[in-house]
Write a protein that holds these residues in place. Structure first.
Motif, PDB file in Angstrom:
ATOM      1  N   ALA A 532      22.495  26.407  34.718  1.00 44.52           N
ATOM      2  CA  ALA A 532      23.163  27.646  34.309  1.00 44.52           C
ATOM      3  C   ALA A 532      23.667  28.418  35.528  1.00 44.52           C
ATOM      4  O   ALA A 532      24.779  28.970  35.521  1.00 44.52           O
ATOM      5  CB  ALA A 532      22.198  28.507  33.490  1.00 44.52           C
ATOM      6  N   LEU A 533      22.872  28.453  36.598  1.00 43.63           N
ATOM      7  CA  LEU A 533      23.278  29.152  37.820  1.00 43.63           C
ATOM      8  C   LEU A 533      24.492  28.496  38.458  1.00 43.63           C
ATOM      9  O   LEU A 533      25.433  29.191  38.894  1.00 43.63           O
ATOM     10  CB  LEU A 533      22.112  29.194  38.805  1.00 43.63           C
ATOM     11  CG  LEU A 533      22.391  29.861  40.161  1.00 43.63           C
ATOM     12  CD1 LEU A 533      22.757  31.334  39.957  1.00 43.63           C
ATOM     13  CD2 LEU A 533      21.178  29.730  41.090  1.00 43.63           C
ATOM     14  N   LEU A 534      24.503  27.184  38.507  1.00 44.79           N
ATOM     15  CA  LEU A 534      25.636  26.474  39.105  1.00 44.79           C
ATOM     16  C   LEU A 534      26.912  26.697  38.296  1.00 44.79           C
ATOM     17  O   LEU A 534      27.999  26.874  38.869  1.00 44.79           O
ATOM     18  CB  LEU A 534      25.321  24.980  39.202  1.00 44.79           C
ATOM     19  CG  LEU A 534      24.253  24.582  40.230  1.00 44.79           C
ATOM     20  CD1 LEU A 534      23.954  23.096  40.134  1.00 44.79           C
ATOM     21  CD2 LEU A 534      24.707  24.939  41.646  1.00 44.79           C
ATOM     22  N   LEU A 535      26.792  26.682  36.977  1.00 47.62           N
ATOM     23  CA  LEU A 535      27.965  26.938  36.148  1.00 47.62           C
ATOM     24  C   LEU A 535      28.478  28.363  36.351  1.00 47.62           C
ATOM     25  O   LEU A 535      29.693  28.599  36.410  1.00 47.62           O
ATOM     26  CB  LEU A 535      27.616  26.709  34.671  1.00 47.62           C
ATOM     27  CG  LEU A 535      27.371  25.259  34.247  1.00 47.62           C
ATOM     28  CD1 LEU A 535      26.902  25.198  32.799  1.00 47.62           C
ATOM     29  CD2 LEU A 535      28.628  24.421  34.426  1.00 47.62           C
ATOM     30  N   TRP A 536      27.558  29.324  36.479  1.00 48.78           N
ATOM     31  CA  TRP A 536      27.959  30.715  36.705  1.00 48.78           C
ATOM     32  C   TRP A 536      28.643  30.859  38.058  1.00 48.78           C
ATOM     33  O   TRP A 536      29.678  31.539  38.179  1.00 48.78           O
ATOM     34  CB  TRP A 536      26.727  31.610  36.628  1.00 48.78           C
ATOM     35  CG  TRP A 536      27.037  33.062  36.905  1.00 48.78           C
ATOM     36  CD1 TRP A 536      27.584  33.972  36.053  1.00 48.78           C
ATOM     37  CD2 TRP A 536      26.826  33.746  38.149  1.00 48.78           C
ATOM     38  NE1 TRP A 536      27.728  35.189  36.668  1.00 48.78           N
ATOM     39  CE2 TRP A 536      27.276  35.083  37.959  1.00 48.78           C
ATOM     40  CE3 TRP A 536      26.304  33.373  39.387  1.00 48.78           C
ATOM     41  CZ2 TRP A 536      27.210  36.031  38.974  1.00 48.78           C
ATOM     42  CZ3 TRP A 536      26.234  34.318  40.393  1.00 48.78           C
ATOM     43  CH2 TRP A 536      26.688  35.636  40.194  1.00 48.78           C
ATOM     44  N   LEU A 537      28.081  30.219  39.095  1.00 48.78           N
ATOM     45  CA  LEU A 537      28.688  30.290  40.425  1.00 48.78           C
ATOM     46  C   LEU A 537      30.071  29.650  40.435  1.00 48.78           C
ATOM     47  O   LEU A 537      31.004  30.180  41.054  1.00 48.78           O
ATOM     48  CB  LEU A 537      27.784  29.593  41.446  1.00 48.78           C
ATOM     49  CG  LEU A 537      26.519  30.350  41.860  1.00 48.78           C
ATOM     50  CD1 LEU A 537      25.651  29.472  42.758  1.00 48.78           C
ATOM     51  CD2 LEU A 537      26.890  31.649  42.591  1.00 48.78           C
ATOM     52  N   ARG A 538      30.202  28.508  39.766  1.00 48.51           N
ATOM     53  CA  ARG A 538      31.502  27.842  39.730  1.00 48.51           C
ATOM     54  C   ARG A 538      32.538  28.737  39.058  1.00 48.51           C
ATOM     55  O   ARG A 538      33.664  28.879  39.553  1.00 48.51           O
ATOM     56  CB  ARG A 538      31.382  26.520  38.972  1.00 48.51           C
ATOM     57  CG  ARG A 538      32.694  25.748  38.847  1.00 48.51           C
ATOM     58  CD  ARG A 538      32.494  24.478  38.035  1.00 48.51           C
ATOM     59  NE  ARG A 538      33.737  23.740  37.951  1.00 48.51           N
ATOM     60  CZ  ARG A 538      34.689  23.947  37.049  1.00 48.51           C
ATOM     61  NH1 ARG A 538      34.534  24.924  36.155  1.00 48.51           N
ATOM     62  NH2 ARG A 538      35.795  23.218  37.039  1.00 48.51           N
ATOM     63  N   ARG A 539      32.140  29.325  37.944  1.00 49.33           N
ATOM     64  CA  ARG A 539      33.083  30.189  37.229  1.00 49.33           C
ATOM     65  C   ARG A 539      33.451  31.407  38.065  1.00 49.33           C
ATOM     66  O   ARG A 539      34.614  31.831  38.085  1.00 49.33           O
ATOM     67  CB  ARG A 539      32.457  30.624  35.900  1.00 49.33           C
ATOM     68  CG  ARG A 539      33.388  31.413  35.010  1.00 49.33           C
ATOM     69  CD  ARG A 539      32.750  31.660  33.667  1.00 49.33           C
ATOM     70  NE  ARG A 539      33.640  32.392  32.785  1.00 49.33           N
ATOM     71  CZ  ARG A 539      33.345  32.738  31.551  1.00 49.33           C
ATOM     72  NH1 ARG A 539      32.165  32.400  31.040  1.00 49.33           N
ATOM     73  NH2 ARG A 539      34.209  33.416  30.810  1.00 49.33           N
ATOM     74  N   ARG A 540      32.470  31.956  38.778  1.00 46.33           N
ATOM     75  CA  ARG A 540      32.725  33.144  39.592  1.00 46.33           C
ATOM     76  C   ARG A 540      33.628  32.821  40.780  1.00 46.33           C
ATOM     77  O   ARG A 540      34.550  33.577  41.102  1.00 46.33           O
ATOM     78  CB  ARG A 540      31.397  33.723  40.081  1.00 46.33           C
ATOM     79  CG  ARG A 540      31.545  35.007  40.897  1.00 46.33           C
ATOM     80  CD  ARG A 540      30.182  35.542  41.294  1.00 46.33           C
ATOM     81  NE  ARG A 540      30.300  36.731  42.114  1.00 46.33           N
ATOM     82  CZ  ARG A 540      30.472  37.959  41.650  1.00 46.33           C
ATOM     83  NH1 ARG A 540      30.547  38.158  40.326  1.00 46.33           N
ATOM     84  NH2 ARG A 540      30.573  38.995  42.454  1.00 46.33           N
ATOM     85  N   LEU A 541      33.357  31.667  41.427  1.00 46.46           N
ATOM     86  CA  LEU A 541      34.141  31.302  42.601  1.00 46.46           C
ATOM     87  C   LEU A 541      35.577  30.930  42.252  1.00 46.46           C
ATOM     88  O   LEU A 541      36.502  31.130  43.056  1.00 46.46           O
ATOM     89  CB  LEU A 541      33.471  30.145  43.340  1.00 46.46           C
ATOM     90  CG  LEU A 541      32.133  30.475  44.012  1.00 46.46           C
ATOM     91  CD1 LEU A 541      31.485  29.207  44.566  1.00 46.46           C
ATOM     92  CD2 LEU A 541      32.336  31.499  45.136  1.00 46.46           C
ATOM     93  N   LEU A 542      35.764  30.363  41.054  1.00 44.83           N
ATOM     94  CA  LEU A 542      37.105  29.937  40.666  1.00 44.83           C
ATOM     95  C   LEU A 542      37.892  31.029  39.958  1.00 44.83           C
ATOM     96  O   LEU A 542      39.062  30.833  39.644  1.00 44.83           O
ATOM     97  CB  LEU A 542      37.015  28.708  39.752  1.00 44.83           C
ATOM     98  CG  LEU A 542      36.467  27.427  40.391  1.00 44.83           C
ATOM     99  CD1 LEU A 542      36.418  26.312  39.374  1.00 44.83           C
ATOM    100  CD2 LEU A 542      37.324  27.012  41.588  1.00 44.83           C
ATOM    101  N   ARG A 543      37.233  32.175  39.701  1.00 44.93           N
ATOM    102  CA  ARG A 543      37.915  33.267  39.013  1.00 44.93           C
ATOM    103  C   ARG A 543      39.074  33.790  39.874  1.00 44.93           C
ATOM    104  O   ARG A 543      38.904  34.106  41.051  1.00 44.93           O
ATOM    105  CB  ARG A 543      36.937  34.400  38.722  1.00 44.93           C
ATOM    106  CG  ARG A 543      37.545  35.536  37.875  1.00 44.93           C
ATOM    107  CD  ARG A 543      36.553  36.675  37.748  1.00 44.93           C
ATOM    108  NE  ARG A 543      35.291  36.223  37.160  1.00 44.93           N
ATOM    109  CZ  ARG A 543      34.174  36.930  37.171  1.00 44.93           C
ATOM    110  NH1 ARG A 543      34.157  38.115  37.774  1.00 44.93           N
ATOM    111  NH2 ARG A 543      33.075  36.457  36.610  1.00 44.93           N
ATOM    112  N   GLY A 544      40.231  33.862  39.303  1.00 44.16           N
ATOM    113  CA  GLY A 544      41.399  34.372  40.022  1.00 44.16           C
ATOM    114  C   GLY A 544      42.059  33.373  40.946  1.00 44.16           C
ATOM    115  O   GLY A 544      43.065  33.698  41.572  1.00 44.16           O
ATOM    116  N   ARG A 545      41.500  32.180  41.061  1.00 46.30           N
ATOM    117  CA  ARG A 545      42.109  31.172  41.933  1.00 46.30           C
ATOM    118  C   ARG A 545      42.955  30.211  41.107  1.00 46.30           C
ATOM    119  O   ARG A 545      42.631  29.900  39.965  1.00 46.30           O
ATOM    120  CB  ARG A 545      41.024  30.386  42.668  1.00 46.30           C
ATOM    121  CG  ARG A 545      40.200  31.246  43.616  1.00 46.30           C
ATOM    122  CD  ARG A 545      39.154  30.427  44.347  1.00 46.30           C
ATOM    123  NE  ARG A 545      39.754  29.356  45.132  1.00 46.30           N
ATOM    124  CZ  ARG A 545      39.044  28.482  45.850  1.00 46.30           C
ATOM    125  NH1 ARG A 545      37.717  28.568  45.871  1.00 46.30           N
ATOM    126  NH2 ARG A 545      39.637  27.547  46.549  1.00 46.30           N
TER     127      ARG A 545
END
Length: 662
Positions: A532-545
């Motif tokens: 769950a943490l990895l999915l959240w980080l991926r979504r956060r890092l890719l937001r706006g990119r």
């Protein structure tokens, strides 16, 4: 009176389903199955919670004397398995059969749903019967209902052949069970499972044990009696395959458990443990190697069911050896692992067969070499199928990991304690090998079907399954997640069901397994949190990119195409080269010759058939041919000959009645 009521109930179900409008047949069947499942689950949960064993019916006199049915803790566990699996399969059938409604007659659809409902209630009767006539009645009813379900597409020759093979094999097993129960009744005066203990104490135990093992093993898919499974499951509709593989074959496991438990602590228990362990190892290894070699989704899943039956038998075998040697932990871990794996398989195998049904409906094929890239077109099916794949590979934090962990604990303790060291070491090696090949087989399955690029336009145009089927798939998924994330609660239920085999108090059993289960539970939640943490980080890092998509790197080749992907055959080519002695290979088409420098268009298809299956099919086909040739001699066309045959039959009946043989 009981059987008259049963027949009247069958007639009522048939009338309801045949009278219902075409669009209402699926909801009607679901309502009938749902009512039975609700009753069964309610009673089963109460029994596993500690309510004393309850008598459900009692008949004063039948073919084998008195007959009864009851629910103890073992029956309760299997009632839960039957109820949940049947409810999910019936719910799934509504969406799966929707495309057949314009193609099949209303009577055809009605017969199918009638057989589906009858199969559910027949399986309930099997696991609730105490043995004897009612057990054989429900067992035969289960066979006939499943035979009719397999014949849904009876226009196809391979379907008729698979159904006939299934019917013949099941009746061979039925004859063995009749022999076993008749012998039991002749010696003890009762054909109930409860009389087996008395028989085994006073008579040689192993011959009757072998008869029951063969009879129940035929239904369970025990090697070498497994040959009907890879033929019947691909021929049947996917919800029927899910019900037969996930639930029905467990009735064979149920019979083996009842028979083994009746050995008590007799010296024959050790020999029976060795037999079960050897049978489990052979069944598991044969099933998983053949599964990895298959290039059809449903055939691969069918062979995987054989492998899982082998894993269950390894657990039962090591439990029998542990009990015979007085090692309570080995016995408890083995039987708890076997029972939990029985329940686990009823969750992840229907989920996988439902996924196969979605694939077949969308693409009209289950050939691995024609599929690919379905993850983009069917994302929900891909995600659910991935959960089933990870569960069947025994990966944490899902349910398959917990049951196999218990069996491993029993095997390790058997080695460490010095009791049956060689047998435990052999089973440990086999179980590890089975687990490794399972990962290979299902990596091949998932990767070839859902990853990569579509190989045909039907696959490229596939769309997601309807909501009815997705909702039905959520039911087994819930079971997978519950057992994986709450292993102590799940194992607490199966340890209560294990009291038919071990008289260890439930609290003591929970205490023995508690440290390992607590660690497994913590690991499961930790892995879930990390994902769950990895999915959240991926979504956060890719937001706006902006995410750019491009072609797969072709290792320097400038014009790659879909033919350069791994096929099912190429993925497992290394294993198949080792296992050539187990399969009978066939090829269609022409391979590219070495002299062809610039290859033209070629097509080549390879099939891997079970050598044991070929031997069995050749045997019964030749037997039927010879019987038919002899019977045809009686067709003289003369009426006086036919009258003579009838008089001879009446004379035979009179003679047998005079001798009190009938």
């Amino acid at each position: 009176m009981f059987f008259l009521c049963t027949l009247l109930a069958l007639a009522a179900v048939t009338a309801i389903l045949f009278a219902a409008p075409l669009r209402c047949k699926a909801p009607s069947a679901l309502a009938i199955v749902g009512a039975g499942a609700l009753w069964g689950c309610t009673q089963a949960v109460a029994t596993l919670a500690g309510v004393p064993e309850r008598l459900l019916w009692l008949l004063p006199g039948t073919l084998f004397g008195g007959d009864s049915g009851s629910m103890d803790s073992l029956s309760a566990l299997f009632v839960l398995i039957v109820s949940v699996g049947s409810l999910a399969a019936t719910a799934y059938s509504r969406g799966y059969l929707a495309r057949y409604l314009p193609l099949k007659s209303p009577a055809h659809i009605s017969l199918h749903y009638t057989a589906l409902v009858v199969l559910f209630y027949a399986m309930l009767g099997v696991v609730l019967s105490d043995g004897g006539y009612s057990f054989l009645f429900f067992w035969e009813l289960m066979t006939v209902a499943s035979f009719l379900l397999i014949l849904f597409d009876a226009e196809r020759r391979e379907v008729r052949r698979a159904a006939l093979s299934y019917l013949i094999m099941m009746h061979i097993g039925f004859v063995l069970l009749v022999v076993g129960f008749v012998r039991l009744e002749a010696v003890t005066g009762s054909a109930a499972f409860g009389a087996l203990a008395e028989y085994f104490r006073t008579q040689p135990a192993l011959p009757l044990f072998a008869v029951f093992l063969a009879g129940f093993g035929m239904k369970a898919g025990l090697f070498p009696m497994h040959v009907w499974l890879p033929e019947a499951h691909p021929a049947a509709p996917s919800h029927v395959s899910a019900l037969m593989s996930g639930v029905m074959i467990k009735t064979g496991v149920y019979g083996i458990l009842r028979t083994t438990a009746a050995l008590g602590e007799l010296p024959a228990l050790r020999t029976a443990g060795y037999i079960l362990l050897a049978a489990g190892i052979l069944t598991g290894l044969w099933g998983v190697v053949l599964a990895a070699a298959q290039n059809d989704v449903k055939r691969l899943l069918a062979y995987s069911s054989i492998e899982n039956v082998g894993v269950i038998l390894i657990g039962i075998g090591i439990a029998a050896l542990g009990k015979a040697s007085g090692n309570q932990f080995v016995a408890l871990a083995g039987i708890a692992g076997a029972l939990l794996h029985t329940a686990n398989h009823s969750f992840f195998k229907p989920l996988l067969f439902f996924g196969a049904g979605n694939i077949l409906s969308a693409t009209h094929t289950t050939s691995l070499d024609s599929l690919g890239g379905l993850g983009r077109h069917m994302p929900l099916t891909a995600l659910l199928f991935l959960a089933g794949t990870a569960a069947i590979c025994a990966l944490p934090p899902l349910n398959g990991f917990v049951s196999e962990l218990l069996i491993y604990l029993g095997l390790f303790d058997g080695i460490a304690s010095g009791s049956d060291t060689l047998a435990s070491a052999a089973a440990l090696t086999a179980l590890a090998l089975i687990g490794g090949v399972v990962v290979l087989a299902f990596t091949k399955l998932y990767g070839t079907v859902f990853l990569g690029s579509p190989r045909t336009h039907e696959v490229a145009e596939a769309s997601e399954a309807d909501n009815h089927r997705i909702a039905a798939m959520a039911l087994p998924l819930a079971g997978i997640l519950f057992v994986g994330l709450f292993p102590r609660a799940a194992v607490a239920a199966v340890t209560r069901a294990a009291d038919f085999f071990l008289r260890t108090p439930a609290d003591a059993a929970d205490w023995l397994l508690s440290p390992s289960l607590a660690a497994a539970g913590r690991t499961a939640w930790l892995l879930a949190a990390v994902v769950a943490l990895l999915l959240w980080l991926r979504r956060r890092l890719l937001r706006g990119r902006r995410i750019a998509r491009g072609p797969t790197w072709g290792c320097g080749f400038t014009s790659p195409n879909v033919k350069m992907q791994y096929t099912g055959e190429s993925f497992s080519e290394g294993l198949q080269s080792i296992a050539t002695s187990l399969t009978q290979n066939s090829g269609e088409g022409s391979p590219v010759p070495k002299s062809e420098i610039f290859p033209g268009a070629h097509s080549f298809d390879v099939g891997h058939r079970d050598r044991i299956g070929r031997l069995f099919s050749a045997w019964w086909v030749e037997l039927l041919r010879r019987i038919n040739a002899r019977v045809m001699r009686l067709r003289t066309g003369k009426i006086n000959h036919y009258v003579l045959f009838a008089l001879a039959f009446l004379a035979l009946v009179f003679l047998l009645s005079v001798l009190n043989l009938i």
